[in-house]
Design an enzyme around this catalytic site. Structure first.
Site, PDB file in Angstrom:
ATOM      1  N   GLU A 228       0.825  -1.219   0.000  1.00  0.00           N
ATOM      2  CA  GLU A 228       0.000   0.000   0.000  1.00  0.00           C
ATOM      3  C   GLU A 228       0.858   1.268   0.000  1.00  0.00           C
ATOM      4  O   GLU A 228       0.626   2.195   0.757  1.00  0.00           O
ATOM      5  CB  GLU A 228      -0.958   0.001   1.191  1.00  0.00           C
ATOM      6  CG  GLU A 228      -1.915  -1.180   1.170  1.00  0.00           C
ATOM      7  CD  GLU A 228      -2.973  -1.144   2.267  1.00  0.00           C
ATOM      8  OE1 GLU A 228      -2.681  -0.624   3.349  1.00  0.00           O
ATOM      9  OE2 GLU A 228      -4.077  -1.639   2.010  1.00  0.00           O
TER      10      GLU A 228
ATOM     11  N   ASP B 108      -8.529  -9.015   3.947  1.00  0.00           N
ATOM     12  CA  ASP B 108      -8.253  -7.934   4.894  1.00  0.00           C
ATOM     13  C   ASP B 108      -9.280  -7.853   6.028  1.00  0.00           C
ATOM     14  O   ASP B 108     -10.158  -7.002   5.990  1.00  0.00           O
ATOM     15  CB  ASP B 108      -8.221  -6.604   4.128  1.00  0.00           C
ATOM     16  CG  ASP B 108      -7.571  -5.504   4.935  1.00  0.00           C
ATOM     17  OD1 ASP B 108      -7.119  -5.790   6.047  1.00  0.00           O
ATOM     18  OD2 ASP B 108      -7.516  -4.368   4.437  1.00  0.00           O
TER      19      ASP B 108
ATOM     20  N   GLU C 140     -12.523  -2.177  12.104  1.00  0.00           N
ATOM     21  CA  GLU C 140     -12.521  -1.419  10.853  1.00  0.00           C
ATOM     22  C   GLU C 140     -13.648  -1.860   9.927  1.00  0.00           C
ATOM     23  O   GLU C 140     -14.284  -1.039   9.280  1.00  0.00           O
ATOM     24  CB  GLU C 140     -11.159  -1.612  10.167  1.00  0.00           C
ATOM     25  CG  GLU C 140     -11.073  -0.981   8.806  1.00  0.00           C
ATOM     26  CD  GLU C 140      -9.704  -1.177   8.142  1.00  0.00           C
ATOM     27  OE1 GLU C 140      -8.822  -1.809   8.746  1.00  0.00           O
ATOM     28  OE2 GLU C 140      -9.538  -0.687   7.009  1.00  0.00           O
TER      29      GLU C 140
HETATM   30  C1  BDP Z   1      -6.105  -2.110   5.938  1.00  0.00           C
HETATM   31  C2  BDP Z   1      -6.386  -0.753   6.495  1.00  0.00           C
HETATM   32  C3  BDP Z   1      -5.211   0.173   6.419  1.00  0.00           C
HETATM   33  C4  BDP Z   1      -3.986  -0.520   6.988  1.00  0.00           C
HETATM   34  C5  BDP Z   1      -3.762  -1.820   6.268  1.00  0.00           C
HETATM   35  C6  BDP Z   1      -2.631  -2.631   6.850  1.00  0.00           C
HETATM   36  O1  BDP Z   1      -7.480  -0.186   5.807  1.00  0.00           O
HETATM   37  O2  BDP Z   1      -5.525   1.335   7.129  1.00  0.00           O
HETATM   38  O3  BDP Z   1      -2.868   0.284   6.874  1.00  0.00           O
HETATM   39  O4  BDP Z   1      -4.906  -2.627   6.381  1.00  0.00           O
HETATM   40  O5  BDP Z   1      -2.929  -3.589   7.554  1.00  0.00           O
HETATM   41  O6  BDP Z   1      -7.081  -2.940   6.453  1.00  0.00           O
HETATM   42  O7  BDP Z   1      -1.485  -2.342   6.610  1.00  0.00           O
END
Ligand code: BDP
Length: 715
Positions: free
Chosen positions: A306, A380, A408
């Site tokens: 990401e 996720d 989340e």
């Molecule tokens: C996702 C989240 C994000 C996190 C990412 C992670 O939306 O904010 O940074 O995972 O785990 O679920 O790195």
């Protein structure tokens, strides 16, 4: 006279509102209400005698004083000698030869963090001894002993021998240096960086007590989307102040390491993990940290995920990056937790397959002090995901479980969802790595492949709200995570029972219905958000509420449409052999079950298969009708939760009763919102009416699509 009446009225008001803001978590230490039991406790506990006077032993003594003052109404006398009915605690090195001989065989069974709690008779004295190999083990035993009283259990003929089954049991705080918390729904960060190191908030101590009471032994203070600044000299001082508070409670601190820190902080031109200057920079930085914090735990790294920098920016791979840092911390016994949460926009086929494809070829190549940290499922933290296939595929690598305690994707901090049910479901799954019975729990606790280093992480749901988690009910998830980290084989029912008794009441009129409510709550959220294997259909960015229609985001695998693939012909992601063949990442025994639509558990149906709307479910209903009824069932379950709670007023203080009532009402409204928005959306494709029993939506699809939440928290 008038004054007396006034005072009496005031007194009554105070009693009725009996304020309890939830700050004390499960360490309420309320007076044991059952008088006979309390009398029994008092008759068995005449005094306390401590062996040793380390900081940890002193903390344990403080906790016993606090506990007994509350539970029994008075603290116990501290005695310099051991007389009849004395509670004796301290590490084995201090035990008299007589006591030691009585406890030796039990001591042989525990590890360095374990404890023994035993009723022992010595020279006519009947005592209870709490001991362990280390002071921290003793502290865990002390908390366990207090829990026996909190949950109204007998303290006669005690014979408890227990050790944690996983070495590294950490919370991951996704906390930023400006005190915002990524995906945090309980206020701002509890770390008051600006006022550290000088100002030590009492919260830090209570945080440590709470964690020690459930066996959590580490905390990663900062967000995985890391800021290099945490590694600066000024911040290391601040981190040291926290580490000093946590140390007596057996809690180590860890930091997230931004891979490009050598450039950002060190002024180097590169962060290439094979570059000599880069390696030297990390060596110097690590030496600086260990000088301040000799028991620093190590680094957690999110790399090439990401948008975060990582070794791939320099043509290197995850092994190069992880092993470089691992070598740097090894002389200090530090560890590296290297996250496997990676997926790329350049591989549009199936995001679920990417982490496995990228990491499994590296099995056996990581240094001994590297743990690869894997999320419970391949996408996720969804309300339900099949276990991550990596757990069955890397026998030579210590795999660390990553759960998300913060909600989340499960309704933020307003929805009551008891997560130990989710955690347990994953831990119990059979990977078949070494034949039947190769559960995820055995991979994580290392027993399946004799791992030397084991770990588990939970993304914290803690903030500076007065009750820590925003909603008192969600304290259960912090508690439950800790208990499962200690023993991944514990039953959710046991955890719910303990937590309710410690937090609220031992009254069975309260325990029985509320325990059931908690245990059912996880299935409820799956039903009203993502039934039958649907996933990732939340709204974009903030992830608040439904958004199955979203399809315009730059990266394909960020769009809900990518995951449900609904059209006139059907719905679901075909991950079977005929589709992306993600099923092939599981051992054949598992793959075959998921691959075949007949044997695939219906809870994962649309995760693995794309099916027509008239596909017949096991209960004889069409897929469309079955899906609609599941959404309705979820709403009904939340209505039941509201009904259950509304009867609990007599057993709960007014403040927490009211708070939870309000949250449950929000949850009911939001469950209906999810049902209505998702069903209206999918109905465009199915072309079918809602089956009998499903309520008509309150608004139009356009209305739901128009809702915007630019200031939803945690984003
Ligand atoms: C996702 C989240 C994000 C996190 C990412 C992670 O939306 O904010 O940074 O995972 O785990 O679920 O790195």
């Amino acid at each position: 006279m008038l004054k007396k009446v006034f005072l009496l009225v005031l007194f009554c008001i105070c009693i009725n509102t009996s304020a309890n803001n939830g700050y004390k978590l499960w360490l309420q230490y309320k007076l044991v209400e059952n008088e006979a039991l309390r009398a029994n406790y008092v008759s068995n506990l005449k005094a306390i005698h401590a062996f040793g006077d380390s900081e940890t032993i002193n903390m344990a003594m403080n906790e016993l004083d606090l506990g007994f003052s509350g539970l029994l109404g008075t603290p116990l006398k501290h005695s310099k000698t051991i007389n009849n009915k004395t509670l004796v605690f301290g590490s084995e090195s201090f035990l008299s030869t007589q006591l030691k001989s009585k406890l030796q065989s039990d001591l042989n069974k525990i590890n360095s963090e374990g404890f023994v709690i035993k009723s022992v008779q010595v020279a006519g004295n009947q005592n209870i001894v709490i001991t362990g190999k280390t002071d921290v083990g003793v502290l865990y035993g002390v908390y366990h002993f207090l829990r026996l009283l909190q949950t109204n259990q007998s303290i006669e003929n005690l014979n408890i021998v227990d050790s944690p089954k996983i070495d590294i049991r950490v919370l991951n705080h996704w906390d930023n240096l400006d005190r915002t918390v990524e995906r945090g729904y309980a206020g701002f960060s509890i770390w008051d960086w600006h006022r550290l190191p000088g100002y030590i908030d009492k919260r830090y101590i209570d945080y440590a007590r709470a964690n020690a009471s459930i066996g959590i032994n580490g905390t990663v203070l900062t967000n995985v989307n890391a800021n290099a600044y945490i590694l600066s000299e000024a911040y290391i001082e601040k981190v040291k102040a926290l580490a000093d508070v946590f140390r007596p409670y057996g809690i180590k601190v860890y930091l997230t390491a931004r891979f490009s820190a050598p450039i950002e902080l060190g002024g180097l031109k590169t962060a290439d993990p094979l570059d000599k200057e880069v390696i030297q920079w990390w060596k110097d930085k690590t030496a600086e940290i260990y000088k301040a914090i000799p028991d620093f735990g190590g680094f957690l790294v999110k790399a090439n995920s990401e948008g975060q920098p990582g070794p791939q920016n320099y043509g290197r791979n995850h092994v190069d990056g992880a092993n470089m840092l691992a070598e740097v911390v090894a002389p200090y016994n530090g560890i590296v937790m290297w996250r496997a949460f990676v997926y790329s926009e350049h591989d549009p086929e199936d995001r679920a397959k990417q982490a496995y494809d990228e990491f499994v070829p590296y099995d056996g190549q990581f240094k001994d002090n590297v743990l690869v940290q894997v999320k419970n499922g391949a996408i996720d933290f969804q309300p339900r995901e099949p276990f991550h296939p990596m757990f069955g595929a890397m026998p030579k690598t210590p795999l660390m479980m990553e759960f998300q305690i913060t909600q989340e994707y499960l309704g933020f901090s307003t929805h009551t969802v008891f997560l130990p049910e989710l955690f347990k479901e994953v831990l119990e799954e059979d990977t078949w790595q070494k034949g039947k019975g190769s559960t995820v729990a055995k991979v994580v606790d290392g027993t399946l492949s004799n791992k030397k280093l084991t770990g588990i992480a939970g993304v914290a749901n803690i903030g500076n709200d007065i009750n820590w988690t925003g909603n008192t009910m969600l304290q259960a998830n912090w508690y439950g995570y800790g208990r499962l980290a200690w023993n991944p084989y514990l039953e959710p029912k046991t955890i719910a029972d303990e937590w309710l008794r410690c937090t609220f009441s031992n009254n069975s009129n309260f325990i029985n219905p509320v325990e059931q409510m908690l245990l059912d709550s996880r299935e409820a959220v799956v039903n009203y958000m993502t039934p039958l294997g649907l996933h990732h259909i939340m709204d974009t960015g903030h992830h608040y509420g439904p958004g199955p229609w979203v399809s315009d985001l730059s990266r394909p695998e960020w769009n809900p449409k990518y995951y449900h693939k609904a059209d006139k012909l059907g719905v679901g992601f075909d991950r079977s052999k005929s589709g992306s063949h993600a099923t092939g990442q599981y051992k054949s025994e598992v793959a075959n079950v998921f691959d075949n639509v007949e044997t695939c558990p219906e809870k994962y149906l649309l995760w693995f298969h794309h099916l027509p709307w008239d596909y017949k479910l096991k209960n004889g209903k069409s897929l469309w009708d079955g899906m609609a009824l599941k959404y309705q069932e979820g709403v009904n379950q939340v209505a039941d939760m509201n009904a259950t709670w509304s009867k609990m007023k007599p057993y709960v203080d007014a403040e927490r009763y009211h708070e939870i009532s309000m949250f449950l009402k929000i949850q009911l409204n939001e469950a209906k919102w999810w049902r209505d928005a998702c069903l209206l959306y999918f109905q465009q494709f199915s072309g079918e009416d809602l089956p009998a029993g499903v309520e008509s939506p309150a608004h139009t699809l356009e209305y739901y699509q128009s809702l915007k939440f630019p200031y939803a928290p945690g984003n």
